[in-house]
Design an enzyme around this catalytic site. Structure first.
Site, PDB file in Angstrom:
ATOM      1  CD  GLU A  90       2.747  46.295  35.170  1.00 59.81           C
ATOM      2  OE1 GLU A  90       2.384  46.697  36.294  1.00 59.81           O
ATOM      3  OE2 GLU A  90       3.144  47.053  34.275  1.00 59.81           O
ATOM      4  CD  GLU A  93      -1.367  40.795  45.975  1.00 60.27           C
ATOM      5  OE1 GLU A  93      -0.660  39.827  45.668  1.00 60.27           O
ATOM      6  OE2 GLU A  93      -1.715  41.677  45.172  1.00 60.27           O
ATOM      7  CE  LYS A 149       0.479  29.462  32.502  1.00 60.96           C
ATOM      8  NZ  LYS A 149      -0.655  29.165  33.425  1.00 60.96           N
ATOM      9  CB  CYS A 162      -2.590  43.965  41.049  1.00 60.09           C
ATOM     10  SG  CYS A 162      -3.107  45.035  39.695  1.00 60.09           S
ATOM     11  N   GLY A 182       6.929  36.292  40.095  1.00 60.93           N
ATOM     12  CA  GLY A 182       7.722  37.306  39.386  1.00 60.93           C
ATOM     13  C   GLY A 182       9.211  37.106  39.608  1.00 60.93           C
ATOM     14  N   GLY A 241       1.433  38.989  37.642  1.00 64.01           N
ATOM     15  CA  GLY A 241       1.062  37.966  38.612  1.00 64.01           C
ATOM     16  C   GLY A 241       1.652  38.296  39.970  1.00 64.01           C
TER      17      GLY A 241
HETATM   18  P1  NAP Z   1       0.501  33.849  39.984  1.00 63.60           P
HETATM   19  O1  NAP Z   1       0.240  32.708  40.856  1.00 63.60           O
HETATM   20  O2  NAP Z   1       1.788  34.578  40.109  1.00 63.60           O
HETATM   21  O3  NAP Z   1       0.310  33.324  38.503  1.00 63.60           O
HETATM   22  C1  NAP Z   1       0.450  34.183  37.387  1.00 63.60           C
HETATM   23  C2  NAP Z   1       0.775  33.353  36.159  1.00 63.60           C
HETATM   24  O4  NAP Z   1       2.067  32.744  36.309  1.00 63.60           O
HETATM   25  C3  NAP Z   1      -0.196  32.212  35.937  1.00 63.60           C
HETATM   26  O5  NAP Z   1      -0.424  32.079  34.558  1.00 63.60           O
HETATM   27  C4  NAP Z   1       0.571  31.039  36.513  1.00 63.60           C
HETATM   28  O6  NAP Z   1       0.178  29.800  36.001  1.00 63.60           O
HETATM   29  C5  NAP Z   1       1.975  31.363  36.069  1.00 63.60           C
HETATM   30  N1  NAP Z   1       3.011  30.669  36.832  1.00 63.60           N
HETATM   31  C6  NAP Z   1       2.921  30.020  38.014  1.00 63.60           C
HETATM   32  N2  NAP Z   1       4.129  29.534  38.389  1.00 63.60           N
HETATM   33  C7  NAP Z   1       4.991  29.884  37.413  1.00 63.60           C
HETATM   34  C8  NAP Z   1       6.393  29.695  37.228  1.00 63.60           C
HETATM   35  N3  NAP Z   1       7.148  29.058  38.121  1.00 63.60           N
HETATM   36  N4  NAP Z   1       6.961  30.199  36.117  1.00 63.60           N
HETATM   37  C9  NAP Z   1       6.230  30.876  35.204  1.00 63.60           C
HETATM   38  N5  NAP Z   1       4.901  31.092  35.331  1.00 63.60           N
HETATM   39  C10 NAP Z   1       4.293  30.604  36.417  1.00 63.60           C
HETATM   40  O7  NAP Z   1      -0.615  34.956  40.123  1.00 63.60           O
HETATM   41  P2  NAP Z   1      -2.188  34.724  40.181  1.00 63.60           P
HETATM   42  O8  NAP Z   1      -2.495  34.082  41.482  1.00 63.60           O
HETATM   43  O9  NAP Z   1      -2.660  34.118  38.924  1.00 63.60           O
HETATM   44  O10 NAP Z   1      -2.696  36.229  40.171  1.00 63.60           O
HETATM   45  C11 NAP Z   1      -2.756  37.002  41.311  1.00 63.60           C
HETATM   46  C12 NAP Z   1      -1.523  37.872  41.457  1.00 63.60           C
HETATM   47  O11 NAP Z   1      -1.350  38.683  40.304  1.00 63.60           O
HETATM   48  C13 NAP Z   1      -1.625  38.825  42.606  1.00 63.60           C
HETATM   49  O12 NAP Z   1      -0.412  38.859  43.298  1.00 63.60           O
HETATM   50  C14 NAP Z   1      -1.874  40.157  41.932  1.00 63.60           C
HETATM   51  O13 NAP Z   1      -1.490  41.265  42.675  1.00 63.60           O
HETATM   52  C15 NAP Z   1      -1.100  40.025  40.687  1.00 63.60           C
HETATM   53  N6  NAP Z   1      -1.580  40.942  39.658  1.00 63.60           N
HETATM   54  C16 NAP Z   1      -0.822  42.039  39.346  1.00 63.60           C
HETATM   55  C17 NAP Z   1      -1.276  42.961  38.411  1.00 63.60           C
HETATM   56  C18 NAP Z   1      -0.460  44.169  38.057  1.00 63.60           C
HETATM   57  O14 NAP Z   1      -0.725  44.766  37.020  1.00 63.60           O
HETATM   58  N7  NAP Z   1       0.510  44.575  38.846  1.00 63.60           N
HETATM   59  C19 NAP Z   1      -2.493  42.749  37.769  1.00 63.60           C
HETATM   60  C20 NAP Z   1      -3.231  41.619  38.101  1.00 63.60           C
HETATM   61  C21 NAP Z   1      -2.756  40.724  39.048  1.00 63.60           C
HETATM   62  P3  NAP Z   1      -0.983  28.993  36.779  1.00 63.60           P
HETATM   63  O15 NAP Z   1      -2.186  29.817  36.693  1.00 63.60           O
HETATM   64  O16 NAP Z   1      -1.117  27.757  36.007  1.00 63.60           O
HETATM   65  O17 NAP Z   1      -0.489  28.779  38.166  1.00 63.60           O
END
Ligand code: NAP
Ligand code: MG
Length: 494
Positions: free
Chosen positions: A262, A397, A188, A296, A245, A240
């Protein structure tokens, strides 16, 4: 390759973009679609199928059927051959994938094209692992003559749920261990950047990955929620935010899915007075401003030793003022817009909050306006000084181009302050002193410590978090273990 000669991807000739399930591009069962737009211009790029629980169910069933089909019997060397072919195809088509990400995410083309080397290297690394999977023959002390050994089996159907900040790189990273281990995948992508994962999944088919092994369900957060709760999913690989998470871990609990997460970070970057400042200054800036701060492990908390603080901050400010922010298609651009209006508003909210708490913006501190900026979501690279450790911008963050700068006196002091957030993802140390470097590397609570460099990644080296930055490591020799079950077999020879 001249950046200006990279064509508009053929995928964008179709406004209605479908999911990829069981080897076929299909619309959502509900017929619903959502928009994906270019954050630099506001241009509508595609109307993307909005999957719901029914589509997730179809995809999980396709992945299950593929798992139990010929894929299961395929020899490791054959999986490896397919993966190497996929690496070649990804390399050959990378301009197209990079352009999709540039248009969908807003990251400069000069940045996205650089992902080619890593994407191909990841696929080749995991291809190598496909033929290295092995159980053990183990001594036991059972009475009689009993042989014991372990079998390594694919964990099953994997759900990958991805963020938007590095779309195709993330899709490749999630796919490598799936193919190497013989698992199958339902992926996804994030709603802001769904396009390159679809194109990548088409390339998987072209490389010879059987239908149903790699499925892409596009949609919103509730699509991810349906996927993470589906009882037919055996493992979730989530990347994410920490907040989502936590939801994923809860959703996985009832059926005890294997989970790796992650998550976010608030990574410290520490510059000692003996550092090579010619290297440390630009690196400290790009540690946080690259990809508009949407990384991230971005080095968002800069600690500079007091004796060099004045000089360092002056040079850092001067360097930051030279960073070219603008049109992602312009080869000279270093930083594009942030991904969306809500993300921009969130970042500007943090900036206002920081001012309210008494921090000073040395550089930037606002949305960029004027021709070339007004239709997009451009935030100026921003450096805050006089930040206190407890301020919101120093703890949370932001995921935008905002740096909090601090000064410190001793190594012991900075170590304690660097570790004083619940996160633990990346970290940087700049020093020429070997003891300082090693002691800091031991003391910092983070999954990666970069000494005299920042943000280095390699398929052979594990990446992941401590604390609320998550658990599990991606890349490195042990990553594939997360995709394997270990079965003990006892054979009574008497
Ligand atoms: P996010 O809001 O957590 O979304 C990540 C994914 O989860 C998206 O595909 C999102 O769908 C989906 N999602 C949202 N709500 C969900 C739920 N209740 N259940 C299951 N899945 C759900 O993160 P983001 O804003 O896309 O990305 C930024 C974040 O990612 C930052 O916190 C960053 O630090 C982190 N990140 C971490 C790493 C690492 O390797 N540690 C790498 C890159 C990014 P939608 O897009 O449709 O909302
Ligand atoms: Mg988009």
């Amino acid at each position: 390759m001249e950046l200006t000669s990279i064509a508009r991807p053929a995928l964008l000739e179709t406004m209605e973009q479908d999911m990829l399930i069981g080897g076929r591009r299909v619309a959502a069962a509900s017929g619903k679609r959502f928009e994906t737009r270019n954050p630099a211009t506001g241009e509508l790029l595609a109307m993307v199928a909005q999957g719901d629980a029914e589509d997730v169910d179809r995809a999980v069933k396709a992945a299950r059927a593929a798992l139990e089909g010929p894929w299961r019997r395929m020899k490791p060397a054959e999986r490896q051959r397919i993966m190497l072919r996929l690496a070649d195809l990804v390399e050959a088509h990378y301009d197209e994938l990079a352009m999709l990400d540039t248009l969908d995410l807003g990251a400069p083309l000069s940045r996205t094209v650089l992902g080619k080397t890593r994407a191909a290297a990841l696929l080749r690394y995991y291809a190598g692992q496909a033929t290295l999977i092995a159980g053990d023959t183990l001594n036991n002390s059972a009475p009689g003559d009993v042989l014991s050994h372990t079998l390594k089996e694919p964990v099953g159907v994997v759900a990958a749920i991805n963020p938007w900040n590095g779309p195709v790189g993330m899709a490749v990273w999630k796919t490598g261990p799936v193919l190497a281990s013989g698992c199958t995948l339902v992926m996804k992508p994030a709603e802001q950047t769904p396009l390159s994962a679809l194109r990548f999944a088409e390339l998987c088919l072209e490389a010879g990955v059987p239908e149903g092994v790699i499925n892409v369900v596009t949609g919103l957060g509730d699509t991810g929620a349906a996927l993470s709760a589906h009882p037919g999913v055996d493992k979730i690989a989530f990347t994410g935010s920490t907040g989502v998470g936590e939801k994923i871990i809860k959703a996985a609990a009832p059926t005890m899915k294997r989970v790796t997460v992650e998550l976010g970070g608030k990574s410290p970057n520490i510059v000692f007075a003996d550092a090579d400042l010619d290297k440390a200054v630009p690196a400290a800036a790009m540690a946080v401003f690259a990809n508009s701060g949407q990384i991230c492990s971005a080095g968002t908390r800069l600690f500079v030793q007091s004796s060099i603080r004045e000089e360092f901050m002056e040079r850092l400010a001067a360097f930051t003022r030279t960073i070219r922010v603008g049109d992602p298609l312009d080869p000279q651009t270093q930083i594009g817009p942030v991904v969306s209006a809500p993300q921009m508003d969130k970042i500007l909210g943090y900036i206002e909050g920081a001012r309210g708490e008494g921090a000073q913006a040395l550089v930037g501190g606002s949305r960029l306006a004027g021709p070339g900026y007004d239709d997009g979501f451009f935030v100026a690279p921003t450096i805050f000084t006089d930040v206190q450790d407890g301020m919101t911008i120093a703890q949370e963050e932001i995921f935008g181009p905002v740096l909090s700068a601090f000064s410190f006196d001793t190594a012991e002091e900075v170590l304690e302050r660097a570790n004083a957030t619940p996160f633990g993802l990346g970290s940087g140390v700049w020093t020429r002193d070997l003891s300082t470097a090693h002691r800091m590397a031991r003391g910092i609570r983070a999954g990666s410590v970069w000494v005299n460099c920042y943000q280095m990644l390699d398929p052979g080296v594990p990446f992941g978090g401590f604390g609320v930055s998550g658990f599990g490591r991606e890349s490195g020799p042990h990553h594939i273990e997360e995709y394997l079950e270990t079965k003990a077999v006892w054979i009574n020879l008497d």
